[in-house]
Design a protein around this motif. Structure first.
Motif, PDB file in Angstrom:
ATOM      1  N   MET A 128      -9.047  28.190  17.279  1.00 57.15           N
ATOM      2  CA  MET A 128      -8.083  27.035  18.226  1.00 57.15           C
ATOM      3  C   MET A 128      -7.385  26.069  17.037  1.00 57.15           C
ATOM      4  O   MET A 128      -8.161  25.595  16.279  1.00 57.15           O
ATOM      5  N   LEU A 129      -6.104  25.855  17.149  1.00 61.21           N
ATOM      6  CA  LEU A 129      -5.815  24.869  16.016  1.00 61.21           C
ATOM      7  C   LEU A 129      -6.278  23.463  16.243  1.00 61.21           C
ATOM      8  O   LEU A 129      -6.447  22.817  17.426  1.00 61.21           O
ATOM      9  N   ARG A 130      -6.382  22.786  15.171  1.00 56.14           N
ATOM     10  CA  ARG A 130      -6.545  21.418  15.126  1.00 56.14           C
ATOM     11  C   ARG A 130      -5.516  20.551  15.344  1.00 56.14           C
ATOM     12  O   ARG A 130      -5.071  19.896  14.326  1.00 56.14           O
ATOM     13  N   LEU A 131      -5.061  20.718  16.457  1.00 56.43           N
ATOM     14  CA  LEU A 131      -3.768  19.731  16.733  1.00 56.43           C
ATOM     15  C   LEU A 131      -3.920  18.473  17.632  1.00 56.43           C
ATOM     16  O   LEU A 131      -4.921  18.860  18.533  1.00 56.43           O
ATOM     17  N   GLN A 132      -3.666  17.413  17.635  1.00 52.09           N
ATOM     18  CA  GLN A 132      -3.974  16.375  18.359  1.00 52.09           C
ATOM     19  C   GLN A 132      -2.930  16.368  19.253  1.00 52.09           C
ATOM     20  O   GLN A 132      -1.844  16.219  18.960  1.00 52.09           O
ATOM     21  N   ASP A 133      -3.318  15.966  20.502  1.00 53.63           N
ATOM     22  CA  ASP A 133      -2.340  15.579  21.779  1.00 53.63           C
ATOM     23  C   ASP A 133      -2.707  14.073  22.289  1.00 53.63           C
ATOM     24  O   ASP A 133      -3.886  14.349  22.973  1.00 53.63           O
ATOM     25  N   THR A 134      -2.241  13.158  21.632  1.00 56.31           N
ATOM     26  CA  THR A 134      -2.722  11.938  21.862  1.00 56.31           C
ATOM     27  C   THR A 134      -1.948  11.369  23.226  1.00 56.31           C
ATOM     28  O   THR A 134      -1.199  11.916  23.586  1.00 56.31           O
ATOM     29  N   TYR A 135      -2.368  10.041  23.603  1.00 54.09           N
ATOM     30  CA  TYR A 135      -1.841   9.307  24.762  1.00 54.09           C
ATOM     31  C   TYR A 135      -0.430   9.145  24.535  1.00 54.09           C
ATOM     32  O   TYR A 135       0.472   9.293  25.313  1.00 54.09           O
ATOM     33  N   LEU A 136      -0.144   8.971  23.067  1.00 52.09           N
ATOM     34  CA  LEU A 136       1.384   8.667  22.876  1.00 52.09           C
ATOM     35  C   LEU A 136       2.297   9.885  23.136  1.00 52.09           C
ATOM     36  O   LEU A 136       3.177   9.773  23.607  1.00 52.09           O
ATOM     37  N   HIS A 137       1.427  10.995  22.635  1.00 52.59           N
ATOM     38  CA  HIS A 137       2.336  12.312  22.827  1.00 52.59           C
ATOM     39  C   HIS A 137       2.519  12.611  24.459  1.00 52.59           C
ATOM     40  O   HIS A 137       3.646  12.902  24.820  1.00 52.59           O
ATOM     41  N   LYS A 138       1.584  12.286  25.068  1.00 50.24           N
ATOM     42  CA  LYS A 138       1.429  12.551  26.589  1.00 50.24           C
ATOM     43  C   LYS A 138       2.280  11.478  27.414  1.00 50.24           C
ATOM     44  O   LYS A 138       3.161  11.924  28.167  1.00 50.24           O
ATOM     45  N   GLY A 139       2.795  10.352  26.678  1.00 46.66           N
ATOM     46  CA  GLY A 139       3.574   9.536  27.129  1.00 46.66           C
ATOM     47  C   GLY A 139       4.905   9.749  27.067  1.00 46.66           C
ATOM     48  O   GLY A 139       5.935   9.811  27.784  1.00 46.66           O
TER      49      GLY A 139
ATOM     50  N   ASP B   6      12.434  22.242  40.242  1.00 44.98           N
ATOM     51  CA  ASP B   6      11.096  22.814  40.319  1.00 44.98           C
ATOM     52  C   ASP B   6       9.841  22.062  39.926  1.00 44.98           C
ATOM     53  O   ASP B   6       9.780  22.033  38.567  1.00 44.98           O
ATOM     54  N   GLU B   7       8.954  21.489  40.511  1.00 46.99           N
ATOM     55  CA  GLU B   7       8.083  20.705  40.179  1.00 46.99           C
ATOM     56  C   GLU B   7       6.919  21.629  39.305  1.00 46.99           C
ATOM     57  O   GLU B   7       6.419  20.915  38.246  1.00 46.99           O
ATOM     58  N   ARG B   8       6.813  22.912  39.589  1.00 50.43           N
ATOM     59  CA  ARG B   8       5.855  23.653  38.751  1.00 50.43           C
ATOM     60  C   ARG B   8       6.319  23.802  37.182  1.00 50.43           C
ATOM     61  O   ARG B   8       5.761  23.957  36.325  1.00 50.43           O
ATOM     62  N   VAL B   9       7.800  23.901  37.135  1.00 52.34           N
ATOM     63  CA  VAL B   9       8.584  24.186  35.840  1.00 52.34           C
ATOM     64  C   VAL B   9       7.948  22.855  35.167  1.00 52.34           C
ATOM     65  O   VAL B   9       7.955  22.477  33.862  1.00 52.34           O
ATOM     66  N   LEU B  10       8.378  21.699  35.837  1.00 52.29           N
ATOM     67  CA  LEU B  10       8.438  20.262  35.209  1.00 52.29           C
ATOM     68  C   LEU B  10       6.836  20.179  34.805  1.00 52.29           C
ATOM     69  O   LEU B  10       6.656  19.442  33.732  1.00 52.29           O
ATOM     70  N   ASP B  11       6.105  20.381  35.414  1.00 56.54           N
ATOM     71  CA  ASP B  11       4.498  20.316  35.388  1.00 56.54           C
ATOM     72  C   ASP B  11       4.286  21.090  33.991  1.00 56.54           C
ATOM     73  O   ASP B  11       3.539  20.717  33.345  1.00 56.54           O
ATOM     74  N   ALA B  12       4.697  22.420  33.942  1.00 56.33           N
ATOM     75  CA  ALA B  12       4.539  23.251  32.686  1.00 56.33           C
ATOM     76  C   ALA B  12       4.772  22.646  31.498  1.00 56.33           C
ATOM     77  O   ALA B  12       4.277  22.587  30.294  1.00 56.33           O
ATOM     78  N   ILE B  13       6.231  21.881  31.378  1.00 61.39           N
ATOM     79  CA  ILE B  13       6.522  21.469  30.527  1.00 61.39           C
ATOM     80  C   ILE B  13       5.769  20.127  29.925  1.00 61.39           C
ATOM     81  O   ILE B  13       5.664  19.779  29.120  1.00 61.39           O
ATOM     82  N   TYR B  14       5.312  19.263  31.072  1.00 58.57           N
ATOM     83  CA  TYR B  14       4.304  18.345  31.058  1.00 58.57           C
ATOM     84  C   TYR B  14       3.081  18.767  30.123  1.00 58.57           C
ATOM     85  O   TYR B  14       2.500  18.121  29.366  1.00 58.57           O
ATOM     86  N   GLN B  15       2.506  19.808  30.568  1.00 55.87           N
ATOM     87  CA  GLN B  15       1.133  20.499  30.296  1.00 55.87           C
ATOM     88  C   GLN B  15       1.411  20.756  28.788  1.00 55.87           C
ATOM     89  O   GLN B  15       0.316  20.718  27.738  1.00 55.87           O
ATOM     90  N   LEU B  16       2.527  21.530  28.287  1.00 50.99           N
ATOM     91  CA  LEU B  16       2.539  21.862  27.004  1.00 50.99           C
ATOM     92  C   LEU B  16       2.989  20.991  25.740  1.00 50.99           C
ATOM     93  O   LEU B  16       4.011  20.691  25.889  1.00 50.99           O
ATOM     94  N   PRO B  17       2.179  20.724  24.956  1.00 50.67           N
ATOM     95  CA  PRO B  17       2.651  19.964  23.873  1.00 50.67           C
ATOM     96  C   PRO B  17       3.528  20.546  23.065  1.00 50.67           C
ATOM     97  O   PRO B  17       3.466  21.512  22.020  1.00 50.67           O
ATOM     98  N   ARG B  18       4.717  19.973  23.045  1.00 49.87           N
ATOM     99  CA  ARG B  18       5.837  20.582  22.301  1.00 49.87           C
ATOM    100  C   ARG B  18       5.813  20.365  20.813  1.00 49.87           C
ATOM    101  O   ARG B  18       6.268  21.079  20.073  1.00 49.87           O
ATOM    102  N   HIS B  19       5.056  19.343  20.358  1.00 49.90           N
ATOM    103  CA  HIS B  19       5.033  18.973  19.118  1.00 49.90           C
ATOM    104  C   HIS B  19       4.246  20.120  18.308  1.00 49.90           C
ATOM    105  O   HIS B  19       4.424  20.125  17.013  1.00 49.90           O
ATOM    106  N   PHE B  20       3.355  20.690  18.967  1.00 47.51           N
ATOM    107  CA  PHE B  20       2.565  21.892  18.205  1.00 47.51           C
ATOM    108  C   PHE B  20       3.391  22.861  17.739  1.00 47.51           C
ATOM    109  O   PHE B  20       3.001  23.491  16.767  1.00 47.51           O
TER     110      PHE B  20
END
Length: 218
Positions: A1-12, A28-42
């Motif tokens: 697993m990558l050692r990448l940080q997903d911080t509160y700042l990223h989530k915000g 589509d709330e499922r699509v919006l939730d998927a985008i929220y779940q996935l850290p794009r900065h990775f």
């Protein structure tokens, strides 16, 4: 697993990005939730990480980009992804769009034209712990050896709709593809009602990198 940080700042920042996309019309709330779940900065080079939650496309090398989040959401919403759908993605790129489909429960087959990008993304997704079927080759011809597909998503601008992609869709299947010239394309949604009838819907204009290959831009 990558050692990448997903911080509160990223989530915000992701929460704010989702709000922006919702305000632009994604429902589509499922699509919006998927985008929220996935850290794009990775998916970003370290030099560009600070831009990861802007609603913009960014270069990823080999003349390719990671798509604008709104564009990812728009295409995904048109695709009407259901749990267990077998989806072919034309243009793996960074792997971000394919991972969104994976989060939504799809079985993803993804093909990338650029060999260097394919190798890099394959290794990255393995380290990230994301598992879907990756191939390198001419996506304009689809991936006939694994057809038929419930859905096909093209993440590059095509001059025409390749007939081979329609052939590889199941009856009732959906193809989402941007079609136009090299600078601007209309988003099309094609629903295959039978082997002789395809219903076409046309949506907004977008700007994608060109689809390369036999049935794309040479």
């Amino acid at each position: 697993m990558l050692r990448l940080q997903d911080t509160y700042l990223h989530k915000g920042k992701r929460k704010a990005l989702v709000k922006t996309i919702r305000e632009k019309g994604i429902k589509d709330e499922r699509v919006l939730d998927a985008i929220y779940q996935l850290p794009r900065h990775f998916f970003f080079d370290s030099a560009l990480v600070s831009h990861a939650y802007e609603d913009k496309a960014f270069p990823i090398g080999e003349g390719q980009t990671i798509s604008q989040p709104y564009t990812v959401a728009f295409q995904t919403e048109l695709l009407e992804v259901k749990e267990g759908d077998k989806i072919l993605e034309i243009g793996t790129g960074s792997g971000y769009q394919g991972t969104i489909l994976h989060i939504l429960g799809a079985e993803v087959y993804s093909i990338e034209y650029q060999k260097k990008l394919y190798e890099r993304t394959r290794k990255f997704l393995e380290r990230l712990g994301v598992s879907f079927h990756l191939f390198q080759g001419d996506g304009s011809k689809g991936l006939p050896q694994h057809a038929p597909y419930d859905k096909i998503l093209v993440t590059a601008g095509a001059p025409v709709v390749p007939n081979e992609l329609i052939r590889q869709l199941k009856i009732g299947g959906i193809l989402v593809i941007p079609v136009g010239d090299r600078s601007s394309q209309k988003m099309l949604k094609l629903t295959k009602q039978s082997n002789t009838k395809v219903v076409k819907e046309e949506f907004d204009s977008f700007a994608f990198v060109p689809l390369l290959g036999k049935d794309g831009w040479k």
